[in-house]
Write a protein that holds these residues in place. Structure first.
Motif, PDB file in Angstrom:
ATOM      1  N   LYS A   3      57.752  56.946  11.818  1.00 18.18           N
ATOM      2  CA  LYS A   3      56.654  55.908  12.351  1.00 18.18           C
ATOM      3  C   LYS A   3      56.980  55.507  13.953  1.00 18.18           C
ATOM      4  CE  LYS A   3      53.819  52.364  10.815  1.00 18.18           C
ATOM      5  NZ  LYS A   3      52.700  53.166  10.897  1.00 18.18           N
ATOM      6  N   ASN A   4      58.402  55.326  14.110  1.00 26.21           N
ATOM      7  CA  ASN A   4      58.507  55.090  15.948  1.00 26.21           C
ATOM      8  C   ASN A   4      57.828  56.052  16.371  1.00 26.21           C
ATOM      9  OD1 ASN A   4      59.909  52.946  15.009  1.00 26.21           O
ATOM     10  ND2 ASN A   4      61.428  52.878  15.298  1.00 26.21           N
ATOM     11  N   ILE A   5      57.881  57.382  16.226  1.00 25.66           N
ATOM     12  CA  ILE A   5      58.127  58.065  16.830  1.00 25.66           C
ATOM     13  C   ILE A   5      56.561  58.870  17.405  1.00 25.66           C
ATOM     14  CG2 ILE A   5      58.330  60.707  17.246  1.00 25.66           C
ATOM     15  CD1 ILE A   5      60.650  60.627  16.168  1.00 25.66           C
ATOM     16  N   ILE A   6      55.065  58.400  16.115  1.00 23.02           N
ATOM     17  CA  ILE A   6      54.391  58.591  15.522  1.00 23.02           C
ATOM     18  C   ILE A   6      53.814  57.527  16.845  1.00 23.02           C
ATOM     19  CG2 ILE A   6      52.151  58.276  14.601  1.00 23.02           C
ATOM     20  CD1 ILE A   6      53.881  59.834  11.637  1.00 23.02           C
ATOM     21  N   ASP A   7      54.565  56.449  16.792  1.00 20.27           N
ATOM     22  CA  ASP A   7      53.789  55.379  17.626  1.00 20.27           C
ATOM     23  C   ASP A   7      53.887  55.153  18.275  1.00 20.27           C
ATOM     24  OD1 ASP A   7      53.220  53.721  15.006  1.00 20.27           O
ATOM     25  OD2 ASP A   7      54.592  53.004  15.102  1.00 20.27           O
ATOM     26  N   GLU A   8      54.982  56.304  19.178  1.00 22.62           N
ATOM     27  CA  GLU A   8      55.426  56.345  20.929  1.00 22.62           C
ATOM     28  C   GLU A   8      54.244  57.546  21.476  1.00 22.62           C
ATOM     29  OE1 GLU A   8      59.390  58.096  23.797  1.00 22.62           O
ATOM     30  OE2 GLU A   8      59.393  57.319  21.530  1.00 22.62           O
ATOM     31  N   GLY A   9      53.917  58.204  19.835  1.00 23.33           N
ATOM     32  CA  GLY A   9      53.239  60.013  20.342  1.00 23.33           C
ATOM     33  C   GLY A   9      51.732  58.694  21.194  1.00 23.33           C
ATOM     34  N   THR A  10      51.655  57.482  19.625  1.00 21.43           N
ATOM     35  CA  THR A  10      49.863  57.212  20.374  1.00 21.43           C
ATOM     36  C   THR A  10      49.828  56.373  20.994  1.00 21.43           C
ATOM     37  OG1 THR A  10      49.608  57.054  17.764  1.00 21.43           O
ATOM     38  CG2 THR A  10      48.374  55.544  18.971  1.00 21.43           C
ATOM     39  N   LYS A  11      50.927  55.901  21.697  1.00 20.01           N
ATOM     40  CA  LYS A  11      51.116  55.203  23.455  1.00 20.01           C
ATOM     41  C   LYS A  11      51.003  56.436  24.580  1.00 20.01           C
ATOM     42  CE  LYS A  11      54.025  51.033  21.775  1.00 20.01           C
ATOM     43  NZ  LYS A  11      55.279  50.582  22.446  1.00 20.01           N
ATOM     44  N   HIS A  12      51.439  57.267  24.092  1.00 21.78           N
ATOM     45  CA  HIS A  12      51.615  57.839  25.694  1.00 21.78           C
ATOM     46  C   HIS A  12      50.107  58.561  25.545  1.00 21.78           C
ATOM     47  CE1 HIS A  12      55.210  58.671  27.032  1.00 21.78           C
ATOM     48  NE2 HIS A  12      55.771  58.342  25.335  1.00 21.78           N
ATOM     49  N   LEU A  13      49.094  59.364  24.487  1.00 15.54           N
ATOM     50  CA  LEU A  13      47.708  58.893  24.090  1.00 15.54           C
ATOM     51  C   LEU A  13      46.433  58.203  24.875  1.00 15.54           C
ATOM     52  CD1 LEU A  13      47.284  61.753  20.754  1.00 15.54           C
ATOM     53  CD2 LEU A  13      47.443  62.359  23.257  1.00 15.54           C
ATOM     54  N   LYS A  14      47.008  57.124  24.364  1.00 13.15           N
ATOM     55  CA  LYS A  14      46.298  56.148  24.500  1.00 13.15           C
ATOM     56  C   LYS A  14      45.922  55.735  26.428  1.00 13.15           C
ATOM     57  CE  LYS A  14      45.777  53.599  20.414  1.00 13.15           C
ATOM     58  NZ  LYS A  14      46.082  52.908  19.795  1.00 13.15           N
ATOM     59  N   GLU A  15      47.670  55.901  27.420  1.00 16.91           N
ATOM     60  CA  GLU A  15      47.681  55.500  28.111  1.00 16.91           C
ATOM     61  C   GLU A  15      47.282  56.896  29.534  1.00 16.91           C
ATOM     62  OE1 GLU A  15      49.436  54.767  32.147  1.00 16.91           O
ATOM     63  OE2 GLU A  15      49.196  53.457  30.187  1.00 16.91           O
ATOM     64  N   ILE A  16      47.411  58.176  28.742  1.00 18.59           N
ATOM     65  CA  ILE A  16      46.401  59.082  28.550  1.00 18.59           C
ATOM     66  C   ILE A  16      44.610  58.779  29.286  1.00 18.59           C
ATOM     67  CG2 ILE A  16      45.097  61.356  28.997  1.00 18.59           C
ATOM     68  CD1 ILE A  16      47.801  62.032  27.744  1.00 18.59           C
ATOM     69  N   GLU A  17      44.249  58.617  28.305  1.00 18.08           N
ATOM     70  CA  GLU A  17      42.882  58.080  28.209  1.00 18.08           C
ATOM     71  C   GLU A  17      42.227  56.763  29.143  1.00 18.08           C
ATOM     72  OE1 GLU A  17      39.404  57.578  24.656  1.00 18.08           O
ATOM     73  OE2 GLU A  17      41.211  56.654  24.466  1.00 18.08           O
ATOM     74  N   ARG A  18      43.615  55.633  29.370  1.00 17.22           N
ATOM     75  CA  ARG A  18      43.349  54.851  30.463  1.00 17.22           C
ATOM     76  C   ARG A  18      43.553  55.135  31.529  1.00 17.22           C
ATOM     77  NH1 ARG A  18      45.504  51.513  34.236  1.00 17.22           N
ATOM     78  NH2 ARG A  18      47.452  52.621  33.069  1.00 17.22           N
ATOM     79  N   LEU A  19      44.148  56.303  32.171  1.00 22.66           N
ATOM     80  CA  LEU A  19      44.688  57.230  33.639  1.00 22.66           C
ATOM     81  C   LEU A  19      42.741  57.637  33.583  1.00 22.66           C
ATOM     82  CD1 LEU A  19      48.021  58.092  33.477  1.00 22.66           C
ATOM     83  CD2 LEU A  19      46.760  55.685  34.735  1.00 22.66           C
ATOM     84  N   ILE A  20      42.616  58.103  32.181  1.00 21.06           N
ATOM     85  CA  ILE A  20      41.121  59.348  33.335  1.00 21.06           C
ATOM     86  C   ILE A  20      40.221  58.284  32.900  1.00 21.06           C
ATOM     87  CG2 ILE A  20      39.508  60.633  31.632  1.00 21.06           C
ATOM     88  CD1 ILE A  20      42.057  62.301  30.550  1.00 21.06           C
ATOM     89  N   ASN A  21      39.644  57.035  32.539  1.00 16.21           N
ATOM     90  CA  ASN A  21      39.150  56.096  32.863  1.00 16.21           C
ATOM     91  C   ASN A  21      38.822  55.465  33.907  1.00 16.21           C
ATOM     92  OD1 ASN A  21      37.313  55.989  29.836  1.00 16.21           O
ATOM     93  ND2 ASN A  21      38.743  54.380  29.196  1.00 16.21           N
ATOM     94  N   LYS A  22      40.396  54.929  34.597  1.00 20.19           N
ATOM     95  CA  LYS A  22      40.877  54.918  35.617  1.00 20.19           C
ATOM     96  C   LYS A  22      40.088  55.573  36.937  1.00 20.19           C
ATOM     97  CE  LYS A  22      44.695  53.135  38.286  1.00 20.19           C
ATOM     98  NZ  LYS A  22      46.675  52.161  39.281  1.00 20.19           N
TER      99      LYS A  22
END
Length: 64
Positions: A3-22
């Motif tokens: 679960k921790n690894i999946i949550d960490e992967g989720t954080k990375h995907l959301k960070e990529i989306e945030r950087l694209i929006n920026k």
């Protein structure tokens, strides 16, 4: 543990989306498209769709 690894992967995907929006806020001539499919590939037995629309898919589903 998984679960921790999946949550960490989720954080990375959301960070990529945030950087694209920026990037798109400053780049008007050639903006990047946001990902329409966000997948985390795992070694788990079952796949599922999270509440934040990220798919968790077992690697066994990818064989051809």
């Amino acid at each position: 543990m998984k679960k921790n690894i999946i949550d960490e992967g989720t954080k990375h995907l959301k960070e990529i989306e945030r950087l694209i929006n920026k990037y798109n806020k400053t780049e008007k001539q050639c903006p990047m498209r946001l990902p329409i499919l966000k997948i985390i590939i795992t070694g788990t037995q079952f796949g599922y769709k999270r509440d934040d629309r990220i798919l968790v898919i077992p690697i066994g589903c990818l064989k051809y």
